[in-house]
Design a protein around this motif. Structure first.
Motif, PDB file in Angstrom:
ATOM      1  N   GLY A   1     -14.206 -18.894  40.083  1.00  0.00           N
ATOM      2  CA  GLY A   1     -14.058 -20.341  40.065  1.00  0.00           C
ATOM      3  C   GLY A   1     -14.082 -20.932  38.668  1.00  0.00           C
ATOM      4  O   GLY A   1     -14.012 -20.223  37.660  1.00  0.00           O
ATOM      5  N   THR A   2     -14.213 -22.243  38.626  1.00  0.00           N
ATOM      6  CA  THR A   2     -14.181 -22.956  37.340  1.00  0.00           C
ATOM      7  C   THR A   2     -15.515 -23.611  36.991  1.00  0.00           C
ATOM      8  O   THR A   2     -15.647 -24.209  35.936  1.00  0.00           O
ATOM      9  N   GLY A   3     -16.502 -23.517  37.881  1.00  0.00           N
ATOM     10  CA  GLY A   3     -17.796 -24.151  37.634  1.00  0.00           C
ATOM     11  C   GLY A   3     -18.790 -23.214  36.975  1.00  0.00           C
ATOM     12  O   GLY A   3     -18.422 -22.209  36.363  1.00  0.00           O
ATOM     13  N   ASP A   4     -20.058 -23.546  37.128  1.00  0.00           N
ATOM     14  CA  ASP A   4     -21.125 -22.773  36.499  1.00  0.00           C
ATOM     15  C   ASP A   4     -21.368 -21.468  37.254  1.00  0.00           C
ATOM     16  O   ASP A   4     -21.114 -21.366  38.460  1.00  0.00           O
ATOM     17  N   VAL A   5     -21.852 -20.474  36.529  1.00  0.00           N
ATOM     18  CA  VAL A   5     -22.197 -19.177  37.100  1.00  0.00           C
ATOM     19  C   VAL A   5     -23.495 -18.702  36.456  1.00  0.00           C
ATOM     20  O   VAL A   5     -23.700 -18.890  35.251  1.00  0.00           O
TER      21      VAL A   5
END
Length: 331
Positions: free
Chosen positions: A262-266
């Motif tokens: 995805g494109t969010g936080d990890v």
């Protein structure tokens, strides 16, 4: 996601590593995996997330816990996807070899790829090469690009590859090109991460390995500013259908970072069970203490934290699959 979650998650991988380490060198990979899985599942109940397992121990009918779709956490925190490998390297632990670890990645809900348990072709690199290579290029073209971008001659590039018979052609091409090859006996996740660690001498990771491990590695690489490109390798109609059932409409297309994590936080956490490329294994100190070595990373800050912990074992709530007993003191 709150940054405090990183420390909560590493407490989970620590417990998994401590539980499975009792089985190092004892020849029973299933018992080692069961120990890690049971410990991690029990510890998840204390973590402030409303998590859904998207990569775990398999389907509900095949796995009693940490199965795909299982809800984990105390439901008091953010809704997240969870990718977990309680023991990456079950045979490694059974044989007392290197690079076994407990691994978890969490990301915003809907971010992590539901990867089927099949092979994936992988190309991993660090920040300097991220976004500048293509997995569909030939080995020779990839190496030439890497050489030009890094300013290294081909003889100065180092490529890590799993030492498997299926990689004979790849290894032959790398040797023909004149690059250094670092063969990895075990540890697909650790191998891919090595390409992006700041103090690593590895420039690229190439070859095929498990698709679930590819997603876990991609989570870590995002935290490091690196890149993973993947391409699923379904063998036969059953595996092709499995991909479709898991929501992958075109199983043979190239998967990029946003497809996998995805494109969010990890947040990524791992604790060594046996010593490997970048983590030391569990070390028992006398009868009551043990040392663990872990890494925690977060994509939003790109901070890398290594934690060495000394655990007082009688104070740990570790399901004891070795003796059949269980310590009940809280963590």
């Amino acid at each position: 996601m709150e940054r405090e979650l990183a420390l909560e998650i590493v407490r989970v991988t620590e417990l998994g590593a401590l539980a499975s380490a009792r089985w190092i060198g004892r020849g029973d990979k299933n018992a080692a995996d069961d120990a890690a899985t049971t410990a991690i599942r029990s510890m998840f109940d204390s973590v402030s997330i409303d998590g859904t397992v998207v990569i775990g121990e398999g389907e509900m009918d095949d796995a009693p816990m940490l199965y795909i779709g299982e809800r984990v956490g105390n439901k008091k925190g953010p809704s997240v996807d969870v990718a977990v490998d309680p023991l990456e390297g079950t045979e490694v632990v059974a044989c007392g070899l290197h690079n076994a670890q407990s691994v978890i990645a969490i990301a915003d809900k809907g971010s992590l790829l539901h990867a089927p348990d099949i092979y994936m072709e992988k190309l991993a690199c660090g920040p300097e090469l991220a976004g500048k290579l293509r997995i569909e290029d030939s080995v020779e073209v990839t190496l030439q690009k890497a050489s030009l971008i890094t300013g290294k001659s081909l003889s100065e590039l180092t490529v890590m590859v799993l030492d498997r018979k299926r990689h004979e052609k790849l290894i032959a091409s790398l040797r023909q090109a004149g690059v250094r090859i670092k063969l990895l006996g075990h540890g697909d996740v650790a191998g891919a991460i090595a390409a992006a660690l700041p103090d690593s001498d590895v420039d690229l990771y190439m070859g095929s390995g498990g698709a679930p491990e590819g997603v876990l590695a991609a989570a870590a690489l995002k935290c490091l500013g690196g890149e993973m490109q993947g391409k699923l390798l379904p063998e036969g109609p059953f595996e092709m259908q499995r991909c479709l059932q898991m929501g992958i409409a075109n199983p043979t297309r190239v998967l990029y970072m946003e497809d996998m994590v995805g494109t969010g936080d990890v947040i990524f956490a791992a604790t060594g069970v046996t010593s490997g490329e970048f983590l030391s294994g569990v070390r028992f100190i006398g009868k009551e203490r043990a040392e663990t070595h872990s890494v925690i990373m977060r994509a939003q800050s790109r901070t890398i934290r290594y934690i060495r912990s000394i655990h007082f074992l009688p104070g740990k709530e570790i399901p004891d699959t070795w003796t059949g007993r269980q310590n009940v003191a809280s963590l």
